[in-house]
Write an enzyme that holds these catalytic residues in place. Structure first.
Site, PDB file in Angstrom:
ATOM      1  N   TYR A  59      33.330 -32.123   5.553  1.00  0.00           N
ATOM      2  CA  TYR A  59      32.832 -32.159   4.178  1.00  0.00           C
ATOM      3  C   TYR A  59      33.269 -33.488   3.569  1.00  0.00           C
ATOM      4  O   TYR A  59      34.442 -33.703   3.291  1.00  0.00           O
ATOM      5  CB  TYR A  59      33.406 -31.018   3.344  1.00  0.00           C
ATOM      6  CG  TYR A  59      32.963 -29.629   3.746  1.00  0.00           C
ATOM      7  CD1 TYR A  59      31.842 -29.424   4.542  1.00  0.00           C
ATOM      8  CD2 TYR A  59      33.676 -28.514   3.321  1.00  0.00           C
ATOM      9  CE1 TYR A  59      31.446 -28.145   4.903  1.00  0.00           C
ATOM     10  CE2 TYR A  59      33.279 -27.230   3.670  1.00  0.00           C
ATOM     11  CZ  TYR A  59      32.167 -27.050   4.459  1.00  0.00           C
ATOM     12  OH  TYR A  59      31.783 -25.780   4.804  1.00  0.00           O
ATOM     13  N   PHE A 210      26.174 -18.726   1.425  1.00  0.00           N
ATOM     14  CA  PHE A 210      24.888 -18.708   0.724  1.00  0.00           C
ATOM     15  C   PHE A 210      24.608 -17.343   0.090  1.00  0.00           C
ATOM     16  O   PHE A 210      23.616 -16.686   0.430  1.00  0.00           O
ATOM     17  CB  PHE A 210      23.734 -19.096   1.662  1.00  0.00           C
ATOM     18  CG  PHE A 210      23.829 -20.477   2.228  1.00  0.00           C
ATOM     19  CD1 PHE A 210      24.467 -21.493   1.533  1.00  0.00           C
ATOM     20  CD2 PHE A 210      23.286 -20.777   3.468  1.00  0.00           C
ATOM     21  CE1 PHE A 210      24.544 -22.778   2.055  1.00  0.00           C
ATOM     22  CE2 PHE A 210      23.362 -22.056   4.001  1.00  0.00           C
ATOM     23  CZ  PHE A 210      24.001 -23.051   3.289  1.00  0.00           C
ATOM     24  N   PRO A 211      25.453 -16.870  -0.849  1.00  0.00           N
ATOM     25  CA  PRO A 211      25.237 -15.548  -1.455  1.00  0.00           C
ATOM     26  C   PRO A 211      23.939 -15.430  -2.243  1.00  0.00           C
ATOM     27  O   PRO A 211      23.467 -14.329  -2.491  1.00  0.00           O
ATOM     28  CB  PRO A 211      26.450 -15.368  -2.372  1.00  0.00           C
ATOM     29  CG  PRO A 211      26.960 -16.748  -2.616  1.00  0.00           C
ATOM     30  CD  PRO A 211      26.669 -17.516  -1.361  1.00  0.00           C
ATOM     31  N   GLY A 213      21.212 -17.523  -1.224  1.00  0.00           N
ATOM     32  CA  GLY A 213      20.291 -18.322  -0.427  1.00  0.00           C
ATOM     33  C   GLY A 213      19.135 -17.515   0.129  1.00  0.00           C
ATOM     34  O   GLY A 213      19.260 -16.337   0.426  1.00  0.00           O
ATOM     35  N   GLY A 214      17.968 -18.152   0.287  1.00  0.00           N
ATOM     36  CA  GLY A 214      16.839 -17.542   0.965  1.00  0.00           C
ATOM     37  C   GLY A 214      16.100 -16.482   0.180  1.00  0.00           C
ATOM     38  O   GLY A 214      15.431 -15.630   0.760  1.00  0.00           O
ATOM     39  N   THR A 216      13.124 -14.959  -2.208  1.00  0.00           N
ATOM     40  CA  THR A 216      11.777 -15.205  -2.705  1.00  0.00           C
ATOM     41  C   THR A 216      11.797 -15.067  -4.226  1.00  0.00           C
ATOM     42  O   THR A 216      12.723 -14.471  -4.790  1.00  0.00           O
ATOM     43  CB  THR A 216      10.785 -14.183  -2.132  1.00  0.00           C
ATOM     44  OG1 THR A 216      11.104 -12.887  -2.658  1.00  0.00           O
ATOM     45  CG2 THR A 216      10.852 -14.142  -0.607  1.00  0.00           C
ATOM     46  N   PRO A 217      10.770 -15.583  -4.920  1.00  0.00           N
ATOM     47  CA  PRO A 217      10.730 -15.417  -6.384  1.00  0.00           C
ATOM     48  C   PRO A 217      10.792 -13.952  -6.819  1.00  0.00           C
ATOM     49  O   PRO A 217      11.449 -13.623  -7.808  1.00  0.00           O
ATOM     50  CB  PRO A 217       9.394 -16.066  -6.763  1.00  0.00           C
ATOM     51  CG  PRO A 217       9.180 -17.106  -5.711  1.00  0.00           C
ATOM     52  CD  PRO A 217       9.705 -16.482  -4.441  1.00  0.00           C
ATOM     53  N   LEU A 218      10.113 -13.059  -6.066  1.00  0.00           N
ATOM     54  CA  LEU A 218      10.132 -11.642  -6.414  1.00  0.00           C
ATOM     55  C   LEU A 218      11.544 -11.077  -6.310  1.00  0.00           C
ATOM     56  O   LEU A 218      12.011 -10.339  -7.181  1.00  0.00           O
ATOM     57  CB  LEU A 218       9.183 -10.857  -5.500  1.00  0.00           C
ATOM     58  CG  LEU A 218       9.169  -9.328  -5.708  1.00  0.00           C
ATOM     59  CD1 LEU A 218       8.706  -8.991  -7.121  1.00  0.00           C
ATOM     60  CD2 LEU A 218       8.251  -8.669  -4.682  1.00  0.00           C
TER      61      LEU A 218
END
Length: 286
Positions: A59, A210-211, A213-214, A216-218
């Protein structure tokens, strides 16, 4: 309600920890915009009860470890610092695999030097196979054996894994004791459900990244509606759901803001009812 602590290696840690990745510059490359703020965030995290920090010398590179040392050294006895090896940064800020014995050995020594430690609490082997973005099958025996040898030399106390498949976890456990697995997992991305339950049975920590992450808008809309009904933020609800999902889940949300840090830490006090949990569980099916 699950306990607020879990054993990581030989230490009991609070399940809501801190991930240091965002303390580096944009794209996790170079120095932070404001080093003083980064130091303040780390010190505030410990003041709020954090005793599990996740970092890596790639990092920055080197940046987050050096800031951690500047902010927190000498470290308190109850602090567990978890780091990762298995990757490096290109001059263009790209993420590249670094799996050779020499690269793995150098990474351990870089982490030791920049954190100011003689031994690392936990080192996760970050696996980069396939496209490098998600778990992909392939043997990790050679790399893990190198890490296990450094453990035997006294440079590493405990070993974990990152970005791995169930097959790789099983392979690794034949070589060394594994104390944690760090993979992508959240309300919408639940490929590791069975792995989490199996690890919980064996007393092994699972550390999701990534709590949010990924989504969709819905799915984001559903989460936002639930959060609004509870007077909470979507991130707080996502973190609270993870804490209630399984007692072996340890969280490492990252931020470079003291205000966001305090918001994240408040998720520990947010209890989700069975009705809310049912609504959130439906997100992964949307």
């Amino acid at each position: 309600m699950s306990s607020n602590t879990f054993t990581l290696g030989t230490k009991s840690v609070n399940r809501l920890g801190y991930g240091a990745m965002q303390l580096a510059g944009p794209g996790v490359f170079g120095p932070p915009r404001d080093r003083h703020v980064a130091i303040t965030v780390l010190r505030e995290a410990l003041a709020l009860g954090v005793n599990h920090i996740d970092t890596s010398d790639f990092y920055g590179p080197h940046v987050t470890n050096q800031i951690i040392r500047e902010a927190l050294y000498p470290y308190s006895d109850d602090l567990t610092i978890v780091t990762k090896i298995g990757a490096r940064r290109g001059e263009d800020a790209s993420w590249l695999p670094a799996f050779s014995p020499a690269e793995l050995q150098k990474a351990v020594h870089d982490n030791l030097r920049n954190l100011g430690l003689d031994v690392l609490d936990v080192v996760n082997l970050r696996v980069m196979m396939g496209d490098g973005h998600g778990p992909a099958e392939g043997s990790i025996e050679a790399s893990l054996t190198v890490l296990a040898e450094m453990q035997q030399q006294g440079l590493v106390k405990h070993i974990g894994l990152s970005n791995v498949t169930p097959t790789q976890v099983a392979e690794a456990r034949k070589i060394a004791e594994i104390v944690c697995v760090q993979n992508e997992y959240n309300i919408a991305h639940r490929a590791d459900d069975a792995m989490i339950d199996a690890l919980a049975h064996d007393g092994i920590a699972y550390v999701p990244f990534f709590p949010l992450g990924g989504f969709t808008p819905l799915q984001s809309s559903t989460l936002s509606d639930v959060a609004a009904s509870l007077g909470a933020t979507p991130m707080q609800v996502a973190l609270a759901w993870l804490l209630q999902r399984s007692p072996n889940i340890l969280l490492i949300p990252g931020t470079s803001s003291v205000a966001h840090l305090r918001e994240n830490m408040a998720a520990e006090k947010l209890h989700l009812s069975e009705e809310v949990l049912s609504t959130l569980d439906g997100i992964s099916r949307e």
